[in-house]
Design a protein around this motif. Sequence first.
Motif, PDB file in Angstrom:
ATOM      1  N   SER A   5      44.439  32.854  42.125  1.00  0.00           N
ATOM      2  CA  SER A   5      45.561  33.778  42.173  1.00  0.00           C
ATOM      3  C   SER A   5      46.541  33.282  43.226  1.00  0.00           C
ATOM      4  O   SER A   5      46.154  33.002  44.361  1.00  0.00           O
ATOM      5  CB  SER A   5      45.062  35.177  42.527  1.00  0.00           C
ATOM      6  OG  SER A   5      46.126  36.090  42.612  1.00  0.00           O
ATOM      7  N   HIS A 305      43.012  45.129  39.723  1.00  0.00           N
ATOM      8  CA  HIS A 305      42.406  44.950  38.403  1.00  0.00           C
ATOM      9  C   HIS A 305      41.523  46.162  38.133  1.00  0.00           C
ATOM     10  O   HIS A 305      40.537  46.384  38.821  1.00  0.00           O
ATOM     11  CB  HIS A 305      41.589  43.653  38.362  1.00  0.00           C
ATOM     12  CG  HIS A 305      41.188  43.248  36.973  1.00  0.00           C
ATOM     13  ND1 HIS A 305      40.138  43.824  36.316  1.00  0.00           N
ATOM     14  CD2 HIS A 305      41.708  42.326  36.116  1.00  0.00           C
ATOM     15  CE1 HIS A 305      40.016  43.273  35.118  1.00  0.00           C
ATOM     16  NE2 HIS A 305      40.962  42.355  34.970  1.00  0.00           N
ATOM     17  N   LEU A 320      43.544  41.551  43.161  1.00  0.00           N
ATOM     18  CA  LEU A 320      43.658  40.183  42.655  1.00  0.00           C
ATOM     19  C   LEU A 320      44.635  39.354  43.468  1.00  0.00           C
ATOM     20  O   LEU A 320      44.476  38.147  43.604  1.00  0.00           O
ATOM     21  CB  LEU A 320      44.109  40.196  41.195  1.00  0.00           C
ATOM     22  CG  LEU A 320      43.181  40.841  40.176  1.00  0.00           C
ATOM     23  CD1 LEU A 320      43.772  40.693  38.792  1.00  0.00           C
ATOM     24  CD2 LEU A 320      41.792  40.226  40.233  1.00  0.00           C
ATOM     25  N   ASP A 402      35.283  38.112  40.598  1.00  0.00           N
ATOM     26  CA  ASP A 402      35.958  37.745  39.364  1.00  0.00           C
ATOM     27  C   ASP A 402      35.972  38.932  38.413  1.00  0.00           C
ATOM     28  O   ASP A 402      34.994  39.668  38.302  1.00  0.00           O
ATOM     29  CB  ASP A 402      35.218  36.589  38.684  1.00  0.00           C
ATOM     30  CG  ASP A 402      35.412  35.296  39.454  1.00  0.00           C
ATOM     31  OD1 ASP A 402      36.398  35.200  40.205  1.00  0.00           O
ATOM     32  OD2 ASP A 402      34.569  34.397  39.299  1.00  0.00           O
ATOM     33  N   PRO A 407      42.676  37.260  32.287  1.00  0.00           N
ATOM     34  CA  PRO A 407      43.823  38.125  32.536  1.00  0.00           C
ATOM     35  C   PRO A 407      44.547  38.580  31.290  1.00  0.00           C
ATOM     36  O   PRO A 407      45.097  39.667  31.254  1.00  0.00           O
ATOM     37  CB  PRO A 407      44.733  37.260  33.409  1.00  0.00           C
ATOM     38  CG  PRO A 407      44.293  35.864  33.175  1.00  0.00           C
ATOM     39  CD  PRO A 407      42.832  35.945  32.908  1.00  0.00           C
ATOM     40  N   TRP A 435      48.062  33.572  37.756  1.00  0.00           N
ATOM     41  CA  TRP A 435      46.624  33.831  37.727  1.00  0.00           C
ATOM     42  C   TRP A 435      46.037  32.945  36.639  1.00  0.00           C
ATOM     43  O   TRP A 435      46.389  33.055  35.467  1.00  0.00           O
ATOM     44  CB  TRP A 435      46.387  35.304  37.417  1.00  0.00           C
ATOM     45  CG  TRP A 435      44.969  35.759  37.617  1.00  0.00           C
ATOM     46  CD1 TRP A 435      44.025  35.220  38.432  1.00  0.00           C
ATOM     47  CD2 TRP A 435      44.360  36.885  36.980  1.00  0.00           C
ATOM     48  NE1 TRP A 435      42.850  35.936  38.356  1.00  0.00           N
ATOM     49  CE2 TRP A 435      43.032  36.969  37.466  1.00  0.00           C
ATOM     50  CE3 TRP A 435      44.800  37.822  36.054  1.00  0.00           C
ATOM     51  CZ2 TRP A 435      42.138  37.960  37.058  1.00  0.00           C
ATOM     52  CZ3 TRP A 435      43.915  38.812  35.645  1.00  0.00           C
ATOM     53  CH2 TRP A 435      42.602  38.883  36.140  1.00  0.00           C
TER      54      TRP A 435
END
Length: 450
Positions: A5, A305, A320, A402, A407, A435
């Motif tokens: 990221s 997220h 993120l 993670d 994404p 990302w």
Amino acid sequence: MGWQSRTRTLQVFDTELSADTVEWCPLPQFSHVLACGTYQLQKGDEKQTAENCPAPNRIGRLYLFECNPQTSFIPPLTETQRRDTPAILDLKWCHVPISERPVLGMATASGEIQLYKLMESQQGTCGLEHELSTGLGPDRLALSLDWSTGRGESSDVRVVSSDSSGSLTALSLGEASLNAVCQWKAHDFEAWIAAFSYWDTQIVYSGGDDCKLKGWDLRMGPSSPTFTSKRHTMGVCSIHSNPHREHILATGSYDENVLLWDGRNMKQPLSETAVGGGVWRLKWHPSEEHLLLAACMHNDFHILHCQKAMEGQDAPCPVLASYILHNSLAYGADWSRLPLSNSTPPSPQEPPQISVGLTESGGHLRIQYESPTASFDTSLEDDSGRYIPDQCSLPEKSSVPDPVTSPARDSQSLSCLMASCSFYDHMMHVWRWDWSPEDKQKPSEPVPSS
């Protein structure tokens, strides 16, 4: 699979007056248009007594920009218009065209909801023209507004607004008028925020300085709320209905927490995430249903997220990415719908961009501005004044687990263009977030901070 990221600053703009709201136009043909609103309190002469001191004067300015994010050697934004207005507390574009034109709504310190239509000049640039104004009542500031059109539905276009008296106002947009349908006292103190449920636009949510989150059904009249939640422990100042997932609602508060809710059960939130600053604005991503942008006042801007929380796993939403390069209160933030190529970082001959990760408090970063006005490049320094190169790794504050999925549903990476603004330093930043799957590196190579 690990994910990388990265945030990179593209441009910084001095708004001169304190900046508190930024909004990208959501209509595809005009997604390159960005509006920014400012708020400045002008106090009277300190030598004046309380008896003869006039009321504070609140002034504002509305900026309009056009963006070309694909250019590498010049700033992507071009200012096309600025106009002085009453102090602006909130801006929102209607999600659908009105009379075939984009329309921007403005909540002002004069207690008005003002509507502007976006027009194109013969030179091809865009400008805003005042269309309508409606007063909410005497001696009050309009604090927020929301359109009922969040899912792109154009029938029965309405606006809801909250104000400093603790009241909400529902307004209906006619052919040449914006009329109050109903107004009611909703909170004991300032009603910081009001928002529609985009899935049932007869439902309105509100939050106030009385620490209460409330729901209202306009079909039943505003005599009593459908629910009252005291789950937030301080003033509730941000609410956003998820336009992609029915029943999902995000709320934020001065208590520094983001709560996710299922609108069918408002007794207990789906999740609670501490973000370290009062949550002034929340924005769901235009197409990715799990991504939530938070403007966290004293603690910068964060992308959350929310997939696990939305699936009922009772887990905080991992951060993120964080954008930490503002030096003042993080108030306004928005996602752009402009497409970005998943390009690699700039080559050495290009102007240096900024790549940052979360840092320890002992390694606070600040921006060194190269020009006192308008658009300019930036460099990055640590507290000792040493320049930090773009490719330098920075210490991590925390590791982010993670996500359970990629994404984007149909791609292996995501690139987004963002705008954010901060208050007392009167700055607006345009930046990008990338990302992507983390590149495999040789054991001897350092892993860049993400």
